[in-house]
Design an enzyme around this catalytic site. Structure first.
Site, PDB file in Angstrom:
ATOM      1  N   PHE A 150       0.813  -1.228   0.000  1.00 38.23           N
ATOM      2  CA  PHE A 150       0.000   0.000   0.000  1.00 38.23           C
ATOM      3  C   PHE A 150       0.840   1.270   0.000  1.00 38.23           C
ATOM      4  O   PHE A 150       0.368   2.325  -0.388  1.00 38.23           O
ATOM      5  CB  PHE A 150      -0.923   0.014   1.244  1.00 38.23           C
ATOM      6  CG  PHE A 150      -0.194   0.404   2.507  1.00 38.23           C
ATOM      7  CD1 PHE A 150       0.025   1.733   2.826  1.00 38.23           C
ATOM      8  CD2 PHE A 150       0.307  -0.562   3.374  1.00 38.23           C
ATOM      9  CE1 PHE A 150       0.718   2.093   3.973  1.00 38.23           C
ATOM     10  CE2 PHE A 150       1.006  -0.210   4.518  1.00 38.23           C
ATOM     11  CZ  PHE A 150       1.217   1.124   4.818  1.00 38.23           C
ATOM     12  N   LYS A 174      -1.164  -7.209  -9.328  1.00 38.34           N
ATOM     13  CA  LYS A 174      -2.161  -7.331  -8.240  1.00 38.34           C
ATOM     14  C   LYS A 174      -1.771  -6.263  -7.211  1.00 38.34           C
ATOM     15  O   LYS A 174      -0.926  -6.476  -6.352  1.00 38.34           O
ATOM     16  CB  LYS A 174      -2.075  -8.739  -7.623  1.00 38.34           C
ATOM     17  CG  LYS A 174      -3.324  -9.243  -6.936  1.00 38.34           C
ATOM     18  CD  LYS A 174      -3.855  -8.376  -5.820  1.00 38.34           C
ATOM     19  CE  LYS A 174      -3.063  -8.475  -4.544  1.00 38.34           C
ATOM     20  NZ  LYS A 174      -3.476  -7.446  -3.528  1.00 38.34           N
ATOM     21  N   GLU A 177      -4.867  -4.016  -1.972  1.00 33.23           N
ATOM     22  CA  GLU A 177      -6.317  -3.825  -1.882  1.00 33.23           C
ATOM     23  C   GLU A 177      -6.660  -2.577  -1.066  1.00 33.23           C
ATOM     24  O   GLU A 177      -7.801  -2.147  -1.032  1.00 33.23           O
ATOM     25  CB  GLU A 177      -6.977  -5.073  -1.277  1.00 33.23           C
ATOM     26  CG  GLU A 177      -6.682  -5.333   0.199  1.00 33.23           C
ATOM     27  CD  GLU A 177      -5.318  -5.982   0.452  1.00 33.23           C
ATOM     28  OE1 GLU A 177      -4.471  -5.975  -0.472  1.00 33.23           O
ATOM     29  OE2 GLU A 177      -5.085  -6.475   1.567  1.00 33.23           O
ATOM     30  N   SER A 227       5.298  -7.033   3.278  1.00 30.15           N
ATOM     31  CA  SER A 227       5.748  -7.329   4.641  1.00 30.15           C
ATOM     32  C   SER A 227       6.531  -8.643   4.712  1.00 30.15           C
ATOM     33  O   SER A 227       6.494  -9.464   3.787  1.00 30.15           O
ATOM     34  CB  SER A 227       4.537  -7.400   5.563  1.00 30.15           C
ATOM     35  OG  SER A 227       3.718  -8.467   5.152  1.00 30.15           O
ATOM     36  N   CYS A 282       9.735   1.933   3.448  1.00 30.91           N
ATOM     37  CA  CYS A 282      10.669   0.827   3.724  1.00 30.91           C
ATOM     38  C   CYS A 282      12.078   1.348   3.931  1.00 30.91           C
ATOM     39  O   CYS A 282      12.944   0.635   4.412  1.00 30.91           O
ATOM     40  CB  CYS A 282      10.646  -0.173   2.585  1.00 30.91           C
ATOM     41  SG  CYS A 282      11.271   0.540   1.060  1.00 30.91           S
ATOM     42  N   GLU A 381       9.523  -4.414  12.983  1.00 26.31           N
ATOM     43  CA  GLU A 381       9.371  -3.269  12.086  1.00 26.31           C
ATOM     44  C   GLU A 381       8.093  -2.561  12.511  1.00 26.31           C
ATOM     45  O   GLU A 381       7.002  -3.144  12.442  1.00 26.31           O
ATOM     46  CB  GLU A 381       9.245  -3.748  10.631  1.00 26.31           C
ATOM     47  CG  GLU A 381       9.086  -2.596   9.659  1.00 26.31           C
ATOM     48  CD  GLU A 381       8.802  -3.022   8.224  1.00 26.31           C
ATOM     49  OE1 GLU A 381       8.088  -4.020   8.019  1.00 26.31           O
ATOM     50  OE2 GLU A 381       9.273  -2.336   7.309  1.00 26.31           O
TER      51      GLU A 381
HETATM   52  P1  NAD Z   1       1.558  -6.715   2.895  1.00 21.41           P
HETATM   53  O1  NAD Z   1       2.568  -7.781   2.934  1.00 21.41           O
HETATM   54  O2  NAD Z   1       0.453  -6.745   3.878  1.00 21.41           O
HETATM   55  O3  NAD Z   1       0.839  -6.669   1.452  1.00 21.41           O
HETATM   56  C1  NAD Z   1       1.609  -6.652   0.272  1.00 21.41           C
HETATM   57  C2  NAD Z   1       0.817  -7.352  -0.835  1.00 21.41           C
HETATM   58  O4  NAD Z   1       0.659  -8.737  -0.497  1.00 21.41           O
HETATM   59  C3  NAD Z   1      -0.583  -6.795  -1.047  1.00 21.41           C
HETATM   60  O5  NAD Z   1      -0.849  -6.745  -2.428  1.00 21.41           O
HETATM   61  C4  NAD Z   1      -1.479  -7.805  -0.346  1.00 21.41           C
HETATM   62  O6  NAD Z   1      -2.760  -7.910  -0.916  1.00 21.41           O
HETATM   63  C5  NAD Z   1      -0.729  -9.106  -0.511  1.00 21.41           C
HETATM   64  N1  NAD Z   1      -0.961 -10.034   0.594  1.00 21.41           N
HETATM   65  C6  NAD Z   1      -1.278  -9.725   1.879  1.00 21.41           C
HETATM   66  N2  NAD Z   1      -1.368 -10.835   2.630  1.00 21.41           N
HETATM   67  C7  NAD Z   1      -1.111 -11.876   1.805  1.00 21.41           C
HETATM   68  C8  NAD Z   1      -1.019 -13.293   1.994  1.00 21.41           C
HETATM   69  N3  NAD Z   1      -1.232 -13.845   3.182  1.00 21.41           N
HETATM   70  N4  NAD Z   1      -0.714 -14.057   0.933  1.00 21.41           N
HETATM   71  C9  NAD Z   1      -0.478 -13.512  -0.283  1.00 21.41           C
HETATM   72  N5  NAD Z   1      -0.539 -12.163  -0.514  1.00 21.41           N
HETATM   73  C10 NAD Z   1      -0.849 -11.368   0.512  1.00 21.41           C
HETATM   74  O7  NAD Z   1       2.376  -5.321   2.976  1.00 21.41           O
HETATM   75  P2  NAD Z   1       1.818  -3.848   3.160  1.00 21.41           P
HETATM   76  O8  NAD Z   1       1.331  -3.680   4.556  1.00 21.41           O
HETATM   77  O9  NAD Z   1       0.905  -3.501   2.037  1.00 21.41           O
HETATM   78  O10 NAD Z   1       3.165  -2.997   2.955  1.00 21.41           O
HETATM   79  C11 NAD Z   1       4.036  -2.646   3.986  1.00 21.41           C
HETATM   80  C12 NAD Z   1       5.242  -3.545   4.025  1.00 21.41           C
HETATM   81  O11 NAD Z   1       5.934  -3.471   2.775  1.00 21.41           O
HETATM   82  C13 NAD Z   1       6.287  -3.137   5.062  1.00 21.41           C
HETATM   83  O12 NAD Z   1       6.728  -4.291   5.729  1.00 21.41           O
HETATM   84  C14 NAD Z   1       7.408  -2.521   4.249  1.00 21.41           C
HETATM   85  O13 NAD Z   1       8.697  -2.590   4.828  1.00 21.41           O
HETATM   86  C15 NAD Z   1       7.338  -3.317   3.003  1.00 21.41           C
HETATM   87  N6  NAD Z   1       7.954  -2.616   1.895  1.00 21.41           N
HETATM   88  C16 NAD Z   1       9.200  -3.015   1.502  1.00 21.41           C
HETATM   89  C17 NAD Z   1       9.848  -2.353   0.469  1.00 21.41           C
HETATM   90  C18 NAD Z   1      11.241  -2.756   0.034  1.00 21.41           C
HETATM   91  O14 NAD Z   1      11.702  -2.239  -0.970  1.00 21.41           O
HETATM   92  N7  NAD Z   1      11.909  -3.636   0.757  1.00 21.41           N
HETATM   93  C19 NAD Z   1       9.208  -1.288  -0.175  1.00 21.41           C
HETATM   94  C20 NAD Z   1       7.928  -0.910   0.255  1.00 21.41           C
HETATM   95  C21 NAD Z   1       7.305  -1.585   1.287  1.00 21.41           C
END
Ligand code: NAD
Length: 495
Positions: A150, A174, A177, A227, A282, A381
């Site tokens: 997000f 994808k 959401e 994440s 991040c 984090e």
């Molecule tokens: P998230 O992991 O909750 O969601 C990321 C994506 O995965 C979304 O599209 C979501 O729909 C999908 N998803 C969620 N749960 C899932 C599951 N159980 N199985 C399969 N897909 C699933 O992450 P978020 O809260 O949207 O984003 C924040 C996180 O992203 C933080 O941990 C941040 O550090 C990380 N991030 C990392 C970088 C990097 O470059 N390392 C960059 C931006 C964000």
């Protein structure tokens, strides 16, 4: 009725999704903005089938034509920069400046994708054996999938699909959401730029849809940003199914402050790098490591952080916006509570209110001192506007702390000593290092090079999310017997 966020399948914007819709809410008020429904299994299959077919034609399109599409796309993105920024601000609650920054960093990647021919050059060695030459080609993979978080709804999808498409692949996005409309607008602009209707597909959903995509037999590669637990699940599942997988996950970024650093510079940079974008970056600095007497800067840091006020994006004076959801806020507040049991809380943003927006997911700047590596607030984090101060006695001790951390996304050192900076950049086990720069994100012609738990899989590629991830290298070894050359006499008549 709320606007339904459409899928893009086989070139058509579809609203007739299978399952019950859920709301996408404005984080400044938690009022619904629009609604989105997860794609059905059948819709996902259609998207993959359509992408697979599109790939067959698209891979034959000459590289300069693919590059020209990216040039037109980059131009359109720039023309719509303000509009896209406003949409990102609406969906995420970011300040307008931050939201436009999100879009701009994505535009830079589209710009880089327009240079794809140079990036896809193969290699040649003549006479690898007597009369034998070898050359390598760089070829696209097929259907690639991107799963995005997000926190950068424009930049992160744009890290992926422009480069993947420019390389000759088809792509299925994808998006998160929690803010899916930005991706829809990015898709509309790609079509307006003249992209074939089916090389990009956009499907919405959560775990079920992601799992279907990353195990689908016709999907070749998966890029994930998000994440830690989800990244691990995606990496394991995708590689179990023999996909090429690239995962950018969580982070805990340290800034090391040497006693000789300029205190004003340290304080002002640390404020923005820690609580800017509500800490939902991040590359945010979440741990400040003060070496020796540098700890004397902590009171000034506290005073400056106390002046930082979050607010609505319509307020140009707002320093940052809300957290993305009530769940994210509850999680951050729980970690702040844990921190209060473990360390000294110098500034507590738990009770933050923004006038006129009583239901927003606000958290004020929060500062802890006396944090150690065993504490929950150090290990987790937090992904909120929370900064932990650790005090150490030497640069070696700082390096030990940073290198022992399971993440390695970004780090920085503030010092006036070339020797300290050289030692830090050389010995630190983190992919992106800043010297007197708090958030050292490289431009797209360099790799995004997180280390350890922050970035893993296939591949620390050349050029952001690079060309090398979205292509396969083929080695061709050739022998051409000289006695098979047929001589032909040609007469060229000149008028
Ligand atoms: P998230 O992991 O909750 O969601 C990321 C994506 O995965 C979304 O599209 C979501 O729909 C999908 N998803 C969620 N749960 C899932 C599951 N159980 N199985 C399969 N897909 C699933 O992450 P978020 O809260 O949207 O984003 C924040 C996180 O992203 C933080 O941990 C941040 O550090 C990380 N991030 C990392 C970088 C990097 O470059 N390392 C960059 C931006 C964000």
């Amino acid at each position: 009725m709320a606007t339904r966020v459409p899928h893009l399948i086989n070139g058509a914007w579809r609203h007739d999704a299978g399952s019950a819709p859920f709301p996408v809410t404005d984080p400044t008020s938690n009022q619904p903005l629009w609604e989105v429904a997860s794609a059905s299994a059948d819709e996902i299959n259609q998207a993959v089938a359509s992408a697979k077919q599109a790939f067959q034609a698209w891979r034959e399109v000459p590289v300069p034509e693919r590059a020209r599409l990216m040039l037109r796309y980059q131009h359109l993105l720039k023309q719509h920069h303000d509009e896209l920024g406003a949409l990102v601000a609406q969906e995420t609650g970011k300040t307008i400046a931050d939201a436009k920054g999100d879009v701009w960093r994505g535009i830079e990647v589209a710009e880089q994708a327009a240079n794809v021919a140079a990036l896809m050059m193969g290699e040649t060695v003549e006479n690898v054996a007597r009369g034998v030459d070898t050359h390598s080609w760089v070829q696209p993979l097929g259907v690639c999938v991107g799963i995005t978080p997000f926190n950068f709804p424009a930049m992160i999808p744009l890290w992926m699909f422009p480069m993947a498409l420019a390389c000759g692949n088809a792509f299925i996005l994808k998006p998160s959401e929690q803010d899916p409309m930005t991706a829809v607008r990015l898709g509309e602009l790609l079509l307006e730029a003249g992209a074939p209707k089916d090389i990009l597909q956009i499907v919405h959903g959560r775990k079920e849809q992601v799992d279907q995509l990353i195990t689908h037999p016709d999907v070749k590669a998966v890029s994930f940003v998000g994440s830690v637990p989800v990244g691990q699940h995606i990496y394991r599942t995708a590689t179990d199914h023999m996909k090429r997988a690239q995962c950018f996950a969580g982070a805990k970024n340290h800034m090391v402050i040497m006693p000789d650093a300029n205190p004003q510079q340290v304080v002002s940079q640390l404020v923005g790098a820690s609580v800017g974008a509500a800490g939902q970056r991040c590359m945010a600095i979440s741990v400040a490591v003060f070496v020796g007497n540098a700890r004397e800067m902590i009171p000034a840091l506290r005073d400056e952080l106390a002046k930082v006020v979050p607010g609505h994006h319509s307020n140009a004076a707002a320093a940052y916006g809300p957290l993305i959801s009530p769940q994210a806020k509850a999680r951050v507040l729980k970690l702040i509570e844990a921190g209060k049991q473990e360390a000294e809380c110098l500034l507590d943003g738990s009770d933050c209110m923004v006038p006129g927006y009583p239901d927003g997911n606000w958290v004020g700047p929060t500062l802890f001192r006396g944090v150690t590596a065993e504490m929950t607030i150090y290990k987790e984090e937090i992904f909120g506007p929370v900064l932990c101060c650790v005090e150490v006695e030497s640069l070696d001790e700082a390096l030990q702390l940073v290198n022992a951390n399971p993440y390695g996304n970004g780090t920085s050192i503030f010092t006036r000593s070339g020797a300290a900076a050289r030692k830090y950049q050389h010995e630190v086990e983190v992919g992106q290092v800043g010297i007197n720069i708090p958030i050292p994100v490289p431009l797209p012609f360099f790799s995004f090079t997180g280390w350890k738990g922050s970035f893993y899989g296939d591949l620390h590629a050349y050029g952001k999310q690079g060309v090398r991830f979205y292509t396969e290298t083929k080695t061709v070894t050739s022998r051409w017997p000289e006695d098979e050359i047929v001589e032909t006499n040609m007469t060229i008549s000149l008028k």
